[in-house]
Design a protein around this motif. Structure first.
Motif, short mmCIF file in Angstrom:
data_model
loop_
_atom_site.label_atom_id
_atom_site.label_comp_id
_atom_site.label_asym_id
_atom_site.label_seq_id
_atom_site.Cartn_x
_atom_site.Cartn_y
_atom_site.Cartn_z
N GLU A 200 15.01 -11.22 32.83
CA GLU A 200 14.81 -10.51 34.09
C GLU A 200 16.15 -10.29 34.81
O GLU A 200 16.46 -9.17 35.24
CB GLU A 200 13.88 -11.34 34.97
CG GLU A 200 13.30 -10.59 36.12
CD GLU A 200 12.48 -11.52 37.04
OE1 GLU A 200 12.22 -12.68 36.64
OE2 GLU A 200 12.14 -11.07 38.14
N ASP A 201 16.94 -11.33 34.93
CA ASP A 201 18.24 -11.19 35.60
C ASP A 201 19.18 -10.28 34.81
O ASP A 201 19.93 -9.50 35.39
CB ASP A 201 18.91 -12.57 35.78
CG ASP A 201 18.16 -13.42 36.80
OD1 ASP A 201 17.31 -12.86 37.54
OD2 ASP A 201 18.43 -14.64 36.86
N PHE A 202 19.12 -10.39 33.49
CA PHE A 202 19.95 -9.54 32.64
C PHE A 202 19.59 -8.06 32.87
O PHE A 202 20.47 -7.21 33.03
CB PHE A 202 19.74 -9.92 31.17
CG PHE A 202 20.65 -9.24 30.20
CD1 PHE A 202 22.02 -9.47 30.22
CD2 PHE A 202 20.14 -8.37 29.23
CE1 PHE A 202 22.87 -8.84 29.32
CE2 PHE A 202 20.98 -7.74 28.32
CZ PHE A 202 22.35 -7.98 28.37
N GLY A 203 18.29 -7.79 32.92
CA GLY A 203 17.84 -6.42 33.18
C GLY A 203 18.32 -5.91 34.53
O GLY A 203 18.73 -4.75 34.66
N ALA A 204 18.30 -6.79 35.53
CA ALA A 204 18.74 -6.39 36.87
C ALA A 204 20.24 -6.11 36.89
O ALA A 204 20.70 -5.16 37.54
CB ALA A 204 18.39 -7.50 37.87
N ILE A 205 21.01 -6.91 36.16
CA ILE A 205 22.47 -6.69 36.08
C ILE A 205 22.75 -5.32 35.46
O ILE A 205 23.55 -4.55 35.97
CB ILE A 205 23.14 -7.82 35.25
CG1 ILE A 205 23.14 -9.13 36.05
CG2 ILE A 205 24.57 -7.43 34.86
CD1 ILE A 205 23.50 -10.35 35.23
N LEU A 206 22.07 -5.02 34.37
CA LEU A 206 22.29 -3.73 33.69
C LEU A 206 21.85 -2.57 34.59
O LEU A 206 22.57 -1.57 34.72
CB LEU A 206 21.52 -3.69 32.37
CG LEU A 206 22.00 -4.64 31.28
CD1 LEU A 206 21.02 -4.63 30.11
CD2 LEU A 206 23.38 -4.26 30.79
#
Ligand SMILES: [Zn+2]
Length: 290
Positions: free
Chosen positions: A152-158
């Motif tokens: 989830e956090d990775f998706g938000a960063i991208l």
């Protein structure tokens, strides 16, 4: 350049060798690598090694003396390395000499210890002696660790970044632990172009990138941890599918691995696997076109 898997292996190796031993001496041959003044190297003498850590691509050696916890933190950078020895020479290092050894830490009673070496002409190896690694600005500003960040956090960063994937994966303030080599491997496994814009990825591509990041790093950690520090570099090289393999066949599709070259660095990719066959431009190509 050592990245997350190599630093994880170094931390594990040094922990096995050094925890419980007492630091007997610290020789500083290249004063410029030391980025802090107090506590100093002499403050480590007599301290017990209590553990090691990896923070991003930083290696941390924890020590304790009279209840005072002090950490020796190092960033090996592009050409730095940690060299363990079961029998270090007791001869003091010559400051300012031509030796690649920047700092030597004697720990065990039999002369065990390690050298921090720097083979590059640009001296980028850095050492800090601190009570808390977060006192180091570059450590305090690290993004989430590549192996700890959630999907989830990775998706938000991208989703929040206009950066190219190759740039984003190597930016320690965005994601910590990945450098030039593993970013090539991760993008190849995810079948994504190094030049794709982070926020343009769809959910399936984010899934693929996240899965590739774990697959590549988990596999490299599994192969590296438990190895002698001396064999890590060869192990890293042998596991690479595209990085450093310009001109060789892609092990997935057989196409020739290509290179994008800049003035001070280069990286590799497979056009068939990653860019729909499109050949990426670099400075040599733009020169030819002019
Ligand atoms: Zn391929």
């Amino acid at each position: 350049m050592p990245e997350l898997p190599e630093i994880a292996a170094i931390a594990q190796y040094v922990a096995e060798k050094a925890v419980g031993t007492q630091i007997r001496r610290v020789d500083v041959a290249a004063l410029s690598v030391l980025k802090t003044f107090a506590p100093g190297p002499h403050d480590l003498v007599g301290a017990t090694v209590t553990g090691t850590d990896r923070i991003g691509k930083y290696f941390v050696l924890w020590t304790e003396k009279n209840g005072d916890r002090v950490a020796l933190v190092t960033h090996l950078s592009r050409a730095g390395w940690l060299r363990w020895s079961d029998k270090l020479s007791p001869t003091p290092l010559k400051p300012g000499g031509k030796s690649p050894i920047a700092l030597r830490v004697h720990v065990g009673p039999e002369g065990e210890g390690f050298d921090l070496t720097e083979a590059g002409t640009q001296k980028r190896l850095a050492v800090w002696i601190v009570r808390d690694p977060s006192e180091i600005e570059m450590v305090a500003t690290l993004g989430p660790d590549a192996l700890a960040v959630s999907r989830e956090d990775f998706g938000a960063i991208l989703a929040g970044s206009r950066a190219q994937l190759k740039t984003l994966l190597r930016d320690q303030r965005t994601i910590a632990g990945i450098g030039n080599a593993y970013s090539d491997e991760i993008l190849h496994t995810a079948k994504l172009s190094p030049f794709a814009i982070a926020k343009s990825l769809d959910e399936a591509q984010v899934d693929a990138l996240y899965a590739a990041m774990h697959a590549e790093l988990d596999d490299a950690v599994a192969r590296s941890v438990g190895q002698h520090v001396a064999t890590l570099k060869a192990e890293k090289r042998s596991g690479m599918k595209v990085h450093g393999r310009t001109g060789s066949p892609c092990p997935v599709c057989g196409d020739t691995v290509r290179e994008v070259s800049y003035a001070d660095r280069n990286f590799q990719y497979c056009a068939t696997c990653q860019t729909g066959g499109k050949i990426l431009a670099d400075r040599r190509m733009s020169k030819l076109l002019k």
